[in-house]
Design a protein around this motif. Structure first.
Motif, PDB file in Angstrom:
ATOM      1  N   PHE A  33       0.849  -1.195   0.149  1.00  0.00           N
ATOM      2  CA  PHE A  33      -0.195   0.028   0.201  1.00  0.00           C
ATOM      3  C   PHE A  33       0.743   1.593  -0.141  1.00  0.00           C
ATOM      4  N   ASN A  34       1.789   1.353   0.624  1.00  0.00           N
ATOM      5  CA  ASN A  34       2.832   2.461   0.839  1.00  0.00           C
ATOM      6  C   ASN A  34       3.396   2.585  -0.407  1.00  0.00           C
ATOM      7  N   HIS A  35       3.947   1.544  -1.069  1.00  0.00           N
ATOM      8  CA  HIS A  35       4.409   1.843  -2.588  1.00  0.00           C
ATOM      9  C   HIS A  35       3.415   2.240  -3.643  1.00  0.00           C
ATOM     10  N   LEU A  36       2.392   1.501  -3.560  1.00  0.00           N
ATOM     11  CA  LEU A  36       1.393   1.889  -4.612  1.00  0.00           C
ATOM     12  C   LEU A  36       0.809   3.150  -4.567  1.00  0.00           C
ATOM     13  N   PHE A  37       0.456   3.660  -3.193  1.00  0.00           N
ATOM     14  CA  PHE A  37      -0.053   4.783  -2.848  1.00  0.00           C
ATOM     15  C   PHE A  37       0.960   6.100  -2.552  1.00  0.00           C
TER      16      PHE A  37
ATOM     17  N   LEU B 102      -2.640   4.758   9.192  1.00  0.00           N
ATOM     18  CA  LEU B 102      -3.751   4.064   8.545  1.00  0.00           C
ATOM     19  C   LEU B 102      -4.280   2.891   8.624  1.00  0.00           C
ATOM     20  N   VAL B 103      -3.234   1.912   8.901  1.00  0.00           N
ATOM     21  CA  VAL B 103      -3.865   0.543   8.782  1.00  0.00           C
ATOM     22  C   VAL B 103      -4.339   0.533  10.520  1.00  0.00           C
ATOM     23  N   GLU B 104      -3.708   1.079  11.335  1.00  0.00           N
ATOM     24  CA  GLU B 104      -4.172   1.202  12.982  1.00  0.00           C
ATOM     25  C   GLU B 104      -5.658   1.579  12.620  1.00  0.00           C
TER      26      GLU B 104
ATOM     27  N   MET C 274     -11.418  12.405  -2.240  1.00  0.00           N
ATOM     28  CA  MET C 274     -10.044  11.729  -2.041  1.00  0.00           C
ATOM     29  C   MET C 274      -9.888  10.720  -1.011  1.00  0.00           C
ATOM     30  N   ILE C 275     -10.442  11.404   0.589  1.00  0.00           N
ATOM     31  CA  ILE C 275     -10.219  11.035   1.595  1.00  0.00           C
ATOM     32  C   ILE C 275     -10.948   9.680   1.350  1.00  0.00           C
ATOM     33  N   HIS C 276     -12.191   9.750   1.219  1.00  0.00           N
ATOM     34  CA  HIS C 276     -13.209   8.623   1.448  1.00  0.00           C
ATOM     35  C   HIS C 276     -13.029   7.393   0.257  1.00  0.00           C
ATOM     36  N   THR C 277     -12.346   7.860  -0.935  1.00  0.00           N
ATOM     37  CA  THR C 277     -12.033   7.030  -1.932  1.00  0.00           C
ATOM     38  C   THR C 277     -10.732   6.236  -1.468  1.00  0.00           C
ATOM     39  N   LEU C 278      -9.908   6.678  -0.852  1.00  0.00           N
ATOM     40  CA  LEU C 278      -8.774   6.231  -0.338  1.00  0.00           C
ATOM     41  C   LEU C 278      -9.175   5.219   0.884  1.00  0.00           C
ATOM     42  N   VAL C 279     -10.313   5.445   1.845  1.00  0.00           N
ATOM     43  CA  VAL C 279     -10.765   4.608   2.668  1.00  0.00           C
ATOM     44  C   VAL C 279     -11.230   3.248   1.956  1.00  0.00           C
ATOM     45  N   VAL C 280     -12.041   3.482   0.920  1.00  0.00           N
ATOM     46  CA  VAL C 280     -12.626   2.305   0.230  1.00  0.00           C
ATOM     47  C   VAL C 280     -11.495   1.464  -0.458  1.00  0.00           C
ATOM     48  N   LEU C 281     -10.371   2.103  -1.123  1.00  0.00           N
ATOM     49  CA  LEU C 281      -9.420   1.328  -1.765  1.00  0.00           C
ATOM     50  C   LEU C 281      -8.414   0.579  -0.384  1.00  0.00           C
ATOM     51  N   MET C 282      -8.260   1.300   0.624  1.00  0.00           N
ATOM     52  CA  MET C 282      -7.371   0.786   1.596  1.00  0.00           C
ATOM     53  C   MET C 282      -8.111  -0.363   2.485  1.00  0.00           C
ATOM     54  N   GLY C 283      -9.429   0.072   2.785  1.00  0.00           N
ATOM     55  CA  GLY C 283     -10.279  -0.941   3.384  1.00  0.00           C
ATOM     56  C   GLY C 283     -10.033  -2.454   2.473  1.00  0.00           C
ATOM     57  N   ALA C 284     -10.287  -2.298   1.127  1.00  0.00           N
ATOM     58  CA  ALA C 284     -10.145  -3.671   0.158  1.00  0.00           C
ATOM     59  C   ALA C 284      -8.681  -4.080   0.477  1.00  0.00           C
ATOM     60  N   GLY C 285      -7.498  -3.078   0.373  1.00  0.00           N
ATOM     61  CA  GLY C 285      -6.181  -3.495   0.281  1.00  0.00           C
ATOM     62  C   GLY C 285      -5.292  -3.929   1.425  1.00  0.00           C
TER      63      GLY C 285
END
Length: 432
Positions: free
Chosen positions: A147-151, A161-163, A216-227
């Motif tokens: 995640f850190n790499h891709l984003f 973020l993961v916490e 942007m914030i909540h798009t990243l929420v859904v991407l991170m939630g899945a990733g």
């Protein structure tokens, strides 16, 4: 669906639920009512019938009238966010288009190489010790590195973020976790607007869809939630199956690595997101004799639908008709990336540690409570002590290079050093 009994044996719960028909009333958290969809046919009907069922949770009656308090542990997973997951119609197309276009710029071979290098880095941390928790030291950390790499996310932000994401999945102090997630993502978005780079976050900020900071914030929420959370569960559940099921363990001892078959099995029987895909009837609907009231949440049990006895095909290897990625217009837009990350992670671990075994009987493994995910609490294993990989040992003593990272030397793995998850990873990343 929120207690340890459900986490320990969800299959028994689904069997009881099916006795009432394709839908059944459930409680997701204390006082949080919903209807669980348990049959494969009914699940497809809900997921595909956009004219009848909406994703926008602003229709949620019990949240709107205060029956469900805003600090309920499931609210951060179900509340409205201005992203593709919780939108319908043209707004959904606009927001999802930004996601699919940005993910399309991720090159699969580059992603595979990064996952392999990250996996080697993590395995080198515990290979000399002969024991590990493959959840906390591997499956949980690898998606963070990816995640850190891709984003283009600095390590300190990634850990926060993961916490936050783990907190809202577990429903433990979920309100605080949601606040941590939101404030940290705003930092990342601000950074990327000021200093864009070759990463998904930057591509999203520059997309013609013109996402606002909030979007942007909540798009990243859904991407991170899945990733992150589901990804770690797919890796851990796949390793658990390979190390405990004779159908796969026998092949492993013979030198074969049926990783793809194992992942298919997990996606059918233990999908990392077991119950989610929440929808709301736009009007009162009667389905198979059950009244589904407008504005009351329908939770699709992807796990129960996949194991519906009405499905007569027992051959799951290579069969991708499961609902682990959902279906319809809201199906997962990153299926290929998620599967690639999981398969490479599992293959690399088994290649490096071919004699790895569970440290406890499979029945003694504990599952984390929560209505939405299928998540182990730990995956302890033992194996013959193994060396740090020779060809890349020098490279792996340096910190990962990110858009804003450093290549200053870090110390080699210390097999005597205690390991305790994210804090230890951050200390290593800083070279402490």
């Amino acid at each position: 669906m929120y207690g340890p009994e459900f986490a320990a044996d969800p299959a028994a719960f689904y069997r009881r639920a099916r006795a009432t028909g394709p839908t059944t009333p459930v409680e997701l958290a204390p006082g949080v009512r919903a209807t669980l969809v348990t049959s494969y046919e009914a699940a497809l009907h809900v997921l595909r019938s956009t004219e009848t069922f909406a994703k926008d949770p602003r229709r949620w009656n019990d949240l709107n009238d205060g029956t469900v308090p805003p600090d309920s542990p499931v609210v951060p997973m179900m509340m409205y966010r201005p992203n593709a997951l919780f939108s319908d119609g043209e707004e959904h197309k606009r927001l999802r288009g930004a996601i699919t276009d940005s993910l399309a710029r991720v090159e699969p071979n580059t992603l595979r190489g990064y996952v392999e290098r990250s996996a080697d880095t993590l395995i080198d941390r515990f290979a000399p010790t002969g024991e590990a928790d493959l959840l906390g030291e591997y499956a949980q950390v690898l998606p963070l590195l990816v995640f850190n790499h891709l984003f283009g996310c600095p390590a300190e932000l990634g850990l926060r973020l993961v916490e936050g994401m783990s907190g809202i999945f577990d429903g433990v102090d979920a309100e605080r976790a949601n606040a941590l997630l939101t404030t940290t993502l705003l930092e990342l978005v601000t950074l990327k607007r000021e200093r864009p780079g070759p990463d998904v976050t930057s591509w999203l900020t520059l997309h013609p869809a013109g996402l606002t900071d909030e979007e942007m914030i909540h798009t990243l929420v859904v991407l991170m939630g899945a990733g992150t959370e589901p990804q770690q569960n797919l890796i851990a559940n796949g390793l658990r199956l390979l190390l405990s099921d004779d159908r796969f363990a026998g092949d492993l001892s013979g030198g074969s690595l049926p990783v793809e078959d194992a992942l298919d099995e997990v996606l059918w029987t233990d999908p990392p997101m077991a119950n989610y895909a929440v929808h709301y009837p736009k009007r009162d609907v009667t389905y198979e004799g059950a009244l589904l009231k407008a504005g009351d949440p329908l939770v699709v049990s992807l796990a129960a639908a996949n194991t519906d006895p009405a499905l007569t095909n027992d051959q799951r290897a290579g069969n991708r008709a499961h609902l682990a990625w959902s279906a319809g217009p809201h199906n997962c837009p990153a299926q290929s990336e998620a599967r690639l990350i999981a398969s490479v992670a599992v293959e690399k671990l088994l290649d490096r540690l071919p004699d790895v075994e569970l440290a406890v009987p499979v029945g003694a493994l504990e599952w984390r409570p929560g209505p939405f995910h299928r998540a182990l609490a730990a995956l302890p294993v033992t194996f013959p002590q193994a060396p740090v990989v020779g060809a890349t040992a020098q490279a792996l003593t340096r910190r990962p290079q990110g858009p804003y990272g450093s290549t200053a030397a870090a110390p080699p793995p210390d097999p005597t050093r205690p390991r305790s998850g994210w804090a230890r990873l951050l200390s290593w990343w800083r070279g402490e």
